[in-house]
Scaffold this motif. Structure first.
Motif, PDB file in Angstrom:
ATOM      1  N   UNK A 157      -2.597 -27.235  -2.525  1.00  0.00           N
ATOM      2  CA  UNK A 157      -2.241 -26.975  -0.774  1.00  0.00           C
ATOM      3  C   UNK A 157      -1.969 -28.727  -0.460  1.00  0.00           C
ATOM      4  N   UNK A 158      -1.040 -28.639   0.383  1.00  0.00           N
ATOM      5  CA  UNK A 158      -0.798 -29.780   0.885  1.00  0.00           C
ATOM      6  C   UNK A 158      -1.790 -30.472   2.522  1.00  0.00           C
ATOM      7  N   UNK A 159      -2.720 -31.431   1.558  1.00  0.00           N
ATOM      8  CA  UNK A 159      -3.582 -31.701   2.637  1.00  0.00           C
ATOM      9  C   UNK A 159      -3.315 -31.914   4.295  1.00  0.00           C
ATOM     10  N   UNK A 160      -1.861 -33.168   4.157  1.00  0.00           N
ATOM     11  CA  UNK A 160      -1.082 -33.573   5.266  1.00  0.00           C
ATOM     12  C   UNK A 160      -1.560 -32.583   6.075  1.00  0.00           C
ATOM     13  N   UNK A 161      -1.545 -31.033   5.974  1.00  0.00           N
ATOM     14  CA  UNK A 161      -1.081 -30.111   7.303  1.00  0.00           C
ATOM     15  C   UNK A 161      -2.587 -29.990   7.988  1.00  0.00           C
ATOM     16  N   UNK A 162      -3.615 -30.431   7.391  1.00  0.00           N
ATOM     17  CA  UNK A 162      -4.860 -30.785   8.291  1.00  0.00           C
ATOM     18  C   UNK A 162      -4.855 -31.061   9.464  1.00  0.00           C
ATOM     19  N   UNK A 201       7.752 -40.056  -2.210  1.00  0.00           N
ATOM     20  CA  UNK A 201       6.886 -40.154  -1.488  1.00  0.00           C
ATOM     21  C   UNK A 201       5.940 -39.203  -1.461  1.00  0.00           C
ATOM     22  N   UNK A 202       4.457 -39.494  -2.446  1.00  0.00           N
ATOM     23  CA  UNK A 202       3.187 -37.927  -2.961  1.00  0.00           C
ATOM     24  C   UNK A 202       3.069 -37.614  -1.888  1.00  0.00           C
ATOM     25  N   UNK A 203       2.838 -36.362  -2.278  1.00  0.00           N
ATOM     26  CA  UNK A 203       1.938 -34.841  -1.195  1.00  0.00           C
ATOM     27  C   UNK A 203       0.678 -35.157  -2.077  1.00  0.00           C
ATOM     28  N   UNK A 204      -0.220 -35.701  -1.293  1.00  0.00           N
ATOM     29  CA  UNK A 204      -1.531 -35.639  -1.465  1.00  0.00           C
ATOM     30  C   UNK A 204      -2.481 -34.669  -1.367  1.00  0.00           C
ATOM     31  N   UNK A 205      -2.785 -33.177  -2.597  1.00  0.00           N
ATOM     32  CA  UNK A 205      -3.921 -32.261  -2.935  1.00  0.00           C
ATOM     33  C   UNK A 205      -5.142 -33.324  -3.031  1.00  0.00           C
ATOM     34  N   UNK A 206      -6.396 -31.962  -2.354  1.00  0.00           N
ATOM     35  CA  UNK A 206      -7.668 -33.078  -3.124  1.00  0.00           C
ATOM     36  C   UNK A 206      -8.354 -32.227  -2.026  1.00  0.00           C
ATOM     37  N   UNK A 207      -9.261 -33.318  -1.128  1.00  0.00           N
ATOM     38  CA  UNK A 207     -11.038 -33.054  -0.233  1.00  0.00           C
ATOM     39  C   UNK A 207     -10.458 -33.752   0.433  1.00  0.00           C
ATOM     40  N   UNK A 208     -10.723 -32.917   1.928  1.00  0.00           N
ATOM     41  CA  UNK A 208     -10.691 -33.499   2.979  1.00  0.00           C
ATOM     42  C   UNK A 208     -11.450 -33.412   4.170  1.00  0.00           C
ATOM     43  N   UNK A 209     -12.210 -34.807   5.061  1.00  0.00           N
ATOM     44  CA  UNK A 209     -13.211 -34.112   6.015  1.00  0.00           C
ATOM     45  C   UNK A 209     -13.027 -34.794   6.774  1.00  0.00           C
ATOM     46  N   UNK A 210     -12.770 -33.248   7.826  1.00  0.00           N
ATOM     47  CA  UNK A 210     -12.353 -33.740   9.543  1.00  0.00           C
ATOM     48  C   UNK A 210     -13.726 -34.025  10.297  1.00  0.00           C
TER      49      UNK A 210
END
Length: 479
Positions: free
Chosen positions: A45-50, A337-346
């Motif tokens: 999933x595209x993490x920028x969406x968060x 441009x990179x698309x970031x996939x991984x983990x996000x701590x909000x």
């Protein structure tokens, strides 16, 4: 300076939170009214969406004022992201080095310009005093013979060549019959070149005609030189003065140009602390990003429809990404441009802050950037200070507006009299009265407390809605 020290310096109470099991640690953030945290990991999933979902959601809740307070990243050395970012930094650094070299060169040239103006002013002082003018160019009629003699000496040395030239005043004085010529030349002072014959005939009529003719010739030549060089010096001074101002304005322009580049380099530079995190391995493709924004608004009371005037409801959203950048193929001519996939701590925090507190928080976040920008301004300012007050006076004369710091007036303390000293021996020294600070009225305090309560309630409610809707929108369990 540590995060705790910076918070303390800016009058914030630090938040302590259970970061890990049974580990209550300071977080480096002001203590919030409420806090929620979401950890979301998705490999497809595209993490920028968060980030953008939260940004848009806070705007939908009425938070029209949004400031980005943090935007830093780090990438492992062998990742594609690292290579692309270093290329961009290199381009920015080349520009900065060119601008700084130009600023240094032009600052050095300022010293030469100021020195040239000083020399011109020294020479013009002789001219003005010999003509009866003051420093501002007003005619006073006060003739100074010493300045006239000095100018005549400069004329003989610089124009006639001194005693080495047989046709000069000193050269002719060696010949029989012209021994008195230097004395006559230095003691006869016509006002201008048109009065030479009249003054010589009236004051030196007792000398033979040959001496008078030679004296007239030299005085005429000197006065024509004096009048023309005075005009030339005035023109040269005006030109140099304008050139000095132009030079100074160009330096300021280059400083304005270089600051955005320095800011971009700061933002593109990898965060060294995150480079040491165990999640980043130099041999793997990986990156860590931290983005933060502060959204705030004046809450509206739903019952009375009254809006706060001073205290804002604030939401501070922080996103910490641990990602694997995937470089997508782009058509030639576009940057990759990179698309970031991984983990996000909000992490979401709620605050009730007034305008002053918001400014202090943003100032705290920008503290390092300000120090970097200030270093160049300070170096140029140090050079300006070395030039002295004359530099400022020249700029003011050229039309530049100089902002001068108002020096605080120090009140002189009066020595205690005999009775006061006697009183101090037995009772103690008289206490100095401190100026009383104006306290807010009870009505103002009550109003601020009421607004604080409304803002706190609104911020906590909106924070919960953001947290709840974030989980629902991303398919998480919410109860």
């Amino acid at each position: 300076m540590s995060a705790s020290d910076i918070l303390k310096e800016n009058d914030f109470k630090e938040e302590v939170w259970e970061e890990k099991k049974d580990q209550f640690l300071p977080t480096g953030y002001p203590a919030p009214l409420k806090r929620y945290k979401v950890v979301w990991e998705a490999f497809n999933m595209n993490m920028e969406e968060a980030y953008f979902w939260t940004l848009n959601h806070t705007q939908d809740l009425g938070y029209h004022k949004i400031d980005k307070t943090e935007d830093i990243f780090s990438a492992s050395e062998n990742s594609a992201f690292f290579g692309v970012s270093q290329q961009r930094i290199g381009l920015q650094q080349d520009k900065v080095s060119q601008y700084l070299a130009t600023i240094g060169k032009m600052t050095k040239e300022l010293f030469q310009l100021v020195r040239e103006l000083r020399i011109i002013d020294e020479r013009m002082q002789y001219y003005r005093e010999s003509m009866g003018y003051d420093k501002d160019g007003n005619y006073t009629g006060e003739f100074k013979e010493s300045s006239e003699i000095t100018l005549k000496g400069i004329y003989i040395d610089m124009v006639q060549g001194g005693s080495k030239n047989p046709a000069s005043i000193y050269g002719m004085a060696r010949e029989v019959g012209f021994t008195s010529l230097p004395d006559l030349f230095f003691s006869t002072h016509p006002k201008d070149s048109g009065e030479v014959e009249k003054v010589v005939e009236s004051q030196r009529g007792g000398f033979n005609k040959k001496v008078r003719v030679v004296l007239i010739r030299h005085l005429k030549s000197y006065l024509v030189w004096k009048e023309n060089t005075f005009k030339e010096l005035k023109t040269r001074r005006t030109f140099t003065l304008r050139y000095l101002r132009q030079h100074f304005d160009i330096i300021k322009m280059y400083m304005q140009w270089v600051r955005p580049y320095l800011k971009h380099i700061k933002r593109l530079t990898m965060d060294e602390d995150k480079m040491l995190e165990p999640q980043l391995i130099s041999a793997f493709e990986g990156s860590m990003l931290e983005v933060e924004f502060l959204a705030y608004k004046f809450p509206v009371d739903q019952k009375t429809t009254k809006t706060n005037k001073k205290v804002y409801a604030c939401i501070l959203a922080n996103f910490l990404y641990t990602t694997r950048p995937s470089m997508s193929f782009q058509q030639e001519g576009y940057q990759r441009g990179p698309i970031h996939v991984g983990k996000v701590e909000a992490t979401f925090r709620a605050y009730a802050w007034d305008d002053d507190t918001i400014k202090r928080y943003k100032k705290m976040k920008e503290q390092q950037d300000l120090e970097m920008m200030k270093s160049i301004s300070d170096s140029v300012k140090a050079a300006m200070d070395a030039l002295g007050d004359e530099f400022e006076s020249y700029l003011e004369e050229a039309g530049e507006v100089i902002e001068k710091e108002e020096e605080a007036k120090k009140e002189e303390k009066k020595e205690p009299g005999f009775m006061e000293r006697l009183r101090a021996e037995f009772i103690g020294p008289k206490k100095e009265k401190k100026p009383k600070e104006k306290k807010p009225s009870k009505a103002d305090e009550a109003k601020k407390k009421s607004e604080q309560g409304k803002a706190s309630k609104a911020a906590k409610m909106d924070l919960f809605l953001t947290f709840k809707n974030f989980k629902k929108a991303h398919g998480m369990v919410m109860w």
